[in-house]
Design a protein around this motif. Structure first.
Motif, PDB file in Angstrom:
ATOM      1  N   VAL A 193      31.460  50.011  33.925  1.00  0.00           N
ATOM      2  CA  VAL A 193      31.519  48.699  33.280  1.00  0.00           C
ATOM      3  C   VAL A 193      32.754  48.616  32.380  1.00  0.00           C
ATOM      4  CG1 VAL A 193      30.390  47.206  31.588  1.00  0.00           C
ATOM      5  CG2 VAL A 193      29.045  48.250  33.419  1.00  0.00           C
ATOM      6  N   LEU A 194      33.009  49.676  31.619  1.00  0.00           N
ATOM      7  CA  LEU A 194      34.177  49.696  30.735  1.00  0.00           C
ATOM      8  C   LEU A 194      35.476  49.686  31.539  1.00  0.00           C
ATOM      9  CD1 LEU A 194      32.969  52.356  28.132  1.00  0.00           C
ATOM     10  CD2 LEU A 194      33.066  49.876  27.823  1.00  0.00           C
ATOM     11  N   ALA A 195      35.499  50.396  32.670  1.00  0.00           N
ATOM     12  CA  ALA A 195      36.705  50.417  33.503  1.00  0.00           C
ATOM     13  C   ALA A 195      37.038  49.027  34.017  1.00  0.00           C
ATOM     14  CB  ALA A 195      36.511  51.386  34.662  1.00  0.00           C
ATOM     15  N   ASN A 196      36.028  48.273  34.433  1.00  0.00           N
ATOM     16  CA  ASN A 196      36.267  46.910  34.906  1.00  0.00           C
ATOM     17  C   ASN A 196      36.666  45.987  33.764  1.00  0.00           C
ATOM     18  OD1 ASN A 196      35.463  46.429  37.974  1.00  0.00           O
ATOM     19  ND2 ASN A 196      34.075  47.992  37.183  1.00  0.00           N
ATOM     20  N   ALA A 197      36.084  46.213  32.598  1.00  0.00           N
ATOM     21  CA  ALA A 197      36.463  45.396  31.438  1.00  0.00           C
ATOM     22  C   ALA A 197      37.928  45.604  31.087  1.00  0.00           C
ATOM     23  CB  ALA A 197      35.569  45.746  30.246  1.00  0.00           C
ATOM     24  N   ARG A 198      38.408  46.841  31.171  1.00  0.00           N
ATOM     25  CA  ARG A 198      39.806  47.124  30.828  1.00  0.00           C
ATOM     26  C   ARG A 198      40.768  46.435  31.785  1.00  0.00           C
ATOM     27  NH1 ARG A 198      41.465  53.258  29.662  1.00  0.00           N
ATOM     28  NH2 ARG A 198      40.934  53.517  31.849  1.00  0.00           N
ATOM     29  N   GLU A 199      40.351  46.212  33.028  1.00  0.00           N
ATOM     30  CA  GLU A 199      41.208  45.536  34.010  1.00  0.00           C
ATOM     31  C   GLU A 199      41.076  44.014  33.967  1.00  0.00           C
ATOM     32  OE1 GLU A 199      43.491  46.691  36.157  1.00  0.00           O
ATOM     33  OE2 GLU A 199      43.280  48.722  35.353  1.00  0.00           O
ATOM     34  N   GLY A 200      40.179  43.502  33.117  1.00  0.00           N
ATOM     35  CA  GLY A 200      39.979  42.057  33.053  1.00  0.00           C
ATOM     36  C   GLY A 200      39.090  41.530  34.152  1.00  0.00           C
ATOM     37  N   PHE A 201      38.315  42.415  34.786  1.00  0.00           N
ATOM     38  CA  PHE A 201      37.422  42.010  35.869  1.00  0.00           C
ATOM     39  C   PHE A 201      36.051  41.643  35.308  1.00  0.00           C
ATOM     40  CE2 PHE A 201      39.806  45.164  38.839  1.00  0.00           C
ATOM     41  CZ  PHE A 201      40.845  44.248  38.961  1.00  0.00           C
ATOM     42  N   PRO A 202      35.223  40.952  36.086  1.00  0.00           N
ATOM     43  CA  PRO A 202      33.833  40.728  35.669  1.00  0.00           C
ATOM     44  C   PRO A 202      33.127  42.066  35.424  1.00  0.00           C
ATOM     45  CG  PRO A 202      34.385  39.295  37.519  1.00  0.00           C
ATOM     46  CD  PRO A 202      35.544  40.249  37.353  1.00  0.00           C
ATOM     47  N   LEU A 203      32.433  42.174  34.309  1.00  0.00           N
ATOM     48  CA  LEU A 203      31.803  43.443  33.970  1.00  0.00           C
ATOM     49  C   LEU A 203      30.688  43.805  34.947  1.00  0.00           C
ATOM     50  CD1 LEU A 203      33.429  42.906  31.350  1.00  0.00           C
ATOM     51  CD2 LEU A 203      31.503  43.895  30.087  1.00  0.00           C
ATOM     52  N   ARG A 204      30.096  42.811  35.605  1.00  0.00           N
ATOM     53  CA  ARG A 204      29.007  43.107  36.539  1.00  0.00           C
ATOM     54  C   ARG A 204      29.494  43.925  37.737  1.00  0.00           C
ATOM     55  NH1 ARG A 204      30.432  37.883  37.726  1.00  0.00           N
ATOM     56  NH2 ARG A 204      30.889  37.425  39.917  1.00  0.00           N
ATOM     57  N   TRP A 205      30.803  43.917  38.002  1.00  0.00           N
ATOM     58  CA  TRP A 205      31.316  44.737  39.102  1.00  0.00           C
ATOM     59  C   TRP A 205      31.056  46.217  38.864  1.00  0.00           C
ATOM     60  CZ3 TRP A 205      36.859  42.586  40.532  1.00  0.00           C
ATOM     61  CH2 TRP A 205      36.718  41.289  41.054  1.00  0.00           C
ATOM     62  N   GLY A 206      30.851  46.617  37.617  1.00  0.00           N
ATOM     63  CA  GLY A 206      30.554  48.014  37.324  1.00  0.00           C
ATOM     64  C   GLY A 206      29.121  48.399  37.641  1.00  0.00           C
ATOM     65  N   LEU A 207      28.252  47.415  37.854  1.00  0.00           N
ATOM     66  CA  LEU A 207      26.864  47.694  38.211  1.00  0.00           C
ATOM     67  C   LEU A 207      26.782  47.951  39.712  1.00  0.00           C
ATOM     68  CD1 LEU A 207      25.000  44.974  36.110  1.00  0.00           C
ATOM     69  CD2 LEU A 207      25.512  47.342  35.484  1.00  0.00           C
ATOM     70  N   PRO A 208      26.013  48.948  40.135  1.00  0.00           N
ATOM     71  CA  PRO A 208      26.005  49.333  41.556  1.00  0.00           C
ATOM     72  C   PRO A 208      25.251  48.344  42.434  1.00  0.00           C
ATOM     73  CG  PRO A 208      24.400  50.624  40.338  1.00  0.00           C
ATOM     74  CD  PRO A 208      25.157  49.820  39.311  1.00  0.00           C
ATOM     75  N   LEU A 209      25.518  48.435  43.733  1.00  0.00           N
ATOM     76  CA  LEU A 209      24.773  47.693  44.749  1.00  0.00           C
ATOM     77  C   LEU A 209      23.788  48.661  45.400  1.00  0.00           C
ATOM     78  CD1 LEU A 209      27.644  45.656  46.479  1.00  0.00           C
ATOM     79  CD2 LEU A 209      26.023  44.858  44.752  1.00  0.00           C
TER      80      LEU A 209
END
Length: 579
Positions: A193-209
């Protein structure tokens, strides 16, 4: 346990840093001792031990000997760490039992090879394991302990990784959650979640499928079913603690996440409907970032031997030959296509080692910069697809997991560049003549087939999906046939050809109402749905027509548009101001 020479069994939830703690502690406390890491969930029976013919040095005859994996002979004292041992298959379980009980493997004594410690790490959850240890003869030979996230140093690791952010508010937020939510939002998932936040992406992308569905941060209710979904609330609070945005969407998501994967050495999962162009866009983006083609594997036809193969080595151990594409110093990226359709369990086990550990048969893959897995959802258009299931431990290995929609893939421009006016005709039919349900059936792959069949004069129905018993996808093709036959239609090309008449119609609509009229809506819809290449081709006509549209319609062209489209419209608006 190392000093006592006892087998240690360590249980803990997934993603709390059990394995990482072994690597860091052993390097600090026992610098002269090697750590031999064996991911049991990814093993096949021949990885640890194999019978092979070797020449007897005394008699010169060929005899059958048991060869152990070369990692078990590092040439110095070592600790053997068997990770996720309960996820291994039955044959591997038997081998692991001998190791845990006797510190032996086949005819080999691990102590004689330099082993000074054996540890097994696992998660007890039945949803993530294929076995549960209940044999007292085995359990009586191990020292067992259970740990939680509070027993590992994951906070220190994340604080160092994400400097200069102050993560103390994030850690406090995590600690305030219930145990069930903390298990779902494991330290590993929080890292993503933090990695996606640092890139400016939606934080939900850090949650798995998990099984095709985004993990929901919801506490179980009294009946065991998920309660209130707190995902958006928790992720927004994390973003606020970091002082960053948590966007709902971003433009051009596939290309941007692939480029981020190359920069940051990520493993990414893309899930989307079949035929929308996911794989081709990924391969094209990786080619642009690497300057060479990415390694490509289609899982339904990938065998273990396509990745590596065990061979006896001169020193009497079992070594592995890697497939040629994995060797060499040049930069690499891997595309795992049809990720959830593996040919067999053995091939998927090897694949999991690459995606989880960035190694193959225990050997690091040199200069591997990104891995992109592409898959279809379990269901599409109400039909079940033949895909396999995963568990949360496997799903959380991806730094970013995206649910890709057809509109996220710029396949229309590719069709226009390749097929010209025929592509324009098909795309205008797809955008204007059929409804949303029909568009879901007509993928970009289907659009290409329609063009090819039209050029050969073949019935267009054959290009649509065949459902069996003489039934094709429920999409009427009459409008497309009429368009190909030259039926008068209104598209951007027609607007540009008769721009004087359309200017007059827009002036009349503007004089009648500041909101415009039906003609204003027609022009607006055609401009909003046009591809960038079409807008550029008819730039002069676009400028003349946009000048006569209501301001509220013009403003919508910047909403949700890609950077290139926004740049185009800003240039158009600046040109209008200068007129």
């Amino acid at each position: 346990m190392i000093d006592l020479r006892q087998t240690g069994q360590i249980f803990g939830e997934h993603g709390i840093g059990k394995t990482a703690t072994f690597f860091s502690h052993l390097a600090r406390a026992h610098p002269d001792t090697a750590l031999v890491y064996v991911p049991a969930a990814n093993l096949t029976p021949d990885d640890l031990l194999v019978n092979a013919p070797v020449r007897d040095p005394r008699t010169g005859e060929l005899v059958l000997r048991q060869l152990v994996m070369s990692q078990l002979k590092p040439g110095r004292p070592f600790v053997l760490l068997i990770d996720d041992s309960l996820q291994a298959g039955d044959t591997i379980q038997s081998q692991l039992m001998q190791i845990a009980c006797n510190w032996a493997l086949g005819e080999h004594d691990l102590r004689a090879l330099g082993c000074v410690g054996v540890f097994l790490t696992d998660n007890e959850s039945l949803s993530e394991t294929s076995a549960r240890r209940s044999d007292l003869a085995l359990l009586d030979r191990m020292v067992t302990m259970r740990i939680t996230a509070n027993d590992t140093s994951w906070r220190r690791h994340l604080a160092a990784k994400y400097r200069p952010w102050d993560l103390r508010p994030v850690f406090s937020l995590w600690a305030s959650l219930s145990p069930a939510l903390r298990e779902l939002l494991s330290p590993r998932t929080l890292d993503h979640v933090l990695a996606n936040a640092r890139e400016g992406f939606p934080l939900r992308w850090g949650l798995p499928l998990v099984d095709g569905e985004r993990l929901r941060l919801a506490e179980p209710g009294p009946d065991g079913r998920p309660g209130q979904n707190r995902t958006a609330e928790i992720l927004d609070r994390i973003a606020a603690s970091l002082g960053v945005a948590n966007p709902a969407t971003i433009t051009d998501p596939v290309r941007r996440v692939v480029r981020a994967a190359l920069r940051n050495r990520w493993t990414v999962l893309l899930q989307g409907p079949p035929g929308c162009g996911k794989t081709e866009l990924v391969r094209e983006t990786l080619r642009g970032g690497l300057g060479r083609d990415a390694l490509y594997f289609s899982l339904p036809v990938t065998n273990v031997e396509d990745l590596c193969a065990p061979v006896p080595s001169p020193d009497g151990t079992l070594d592995n030959l890697l497939a040629a594409p994995f060797t060499g110093p040049e930069p690499k990226a891997i595309v795992w296509d049809e990720y959830n359709r593996p040919k067999d369990k053995a091939a998927f086990a090897k694949l999991m080692e690459v995606t989880q550990e960035w190694s193959l048969a225990g050997r690091r893959i040199e200069n591997l910069r990104a891995q992109i897995a592409v898959q279809n959802p379990p269901y599409h258009l109400g039909r079940k697809l033949l895909v396999s299931r995963n568990n949360i431990a496997q799903a959380t290995r991806f730094t970013a997991s995206l649910l890709v929609e057809p509109e996220d893939i710029p396949a229309n421009e590719w069709l226009l560049a390749r097929y010209g006016r025929d592509a324009e005709t098909v795309l205008e039919w797809w955008k204007h003549d059929i409804d949303d349900a029909g568009r879901a059936w007509i993928t970009k792959r289907t659009l290409e087939r329609l063009i090819k069949l039209h050029r050969k004069g073949l019935p267009l129905e054959m290009a649509t999906v065949y459902l069996g018993d003489g039934e094709y996808a429920p999409v009427p093709l009459t409008g497309l046939v009429d368009r190909f036959r030259g039926r008068p239609v209104t598209g951007l090309r027609e607007l540009a050809r008769d721009v004087d008449a359309w200017e007059a119609r827009l002036r009349r609509a503007a004089a009648h109402s500041a909101e415009g009229g039906d003609d204003s809506d027609v022009v607006h819809q055609l401009l909003a749905n046009a591809e960038l290449s079409q807008l550029k081709r008819h730039r002069a006509a676009v400028v003349r027509l946009v000048a006569l549209l209501p301001a509220k319609l013009r403003a919508t062209y910047l909403v949700g548009a890609s950077e290139r489209q926004q740049r185009y419209w800003m240039e158009v608006f600046m040109e209008l101001r200068g007129r």
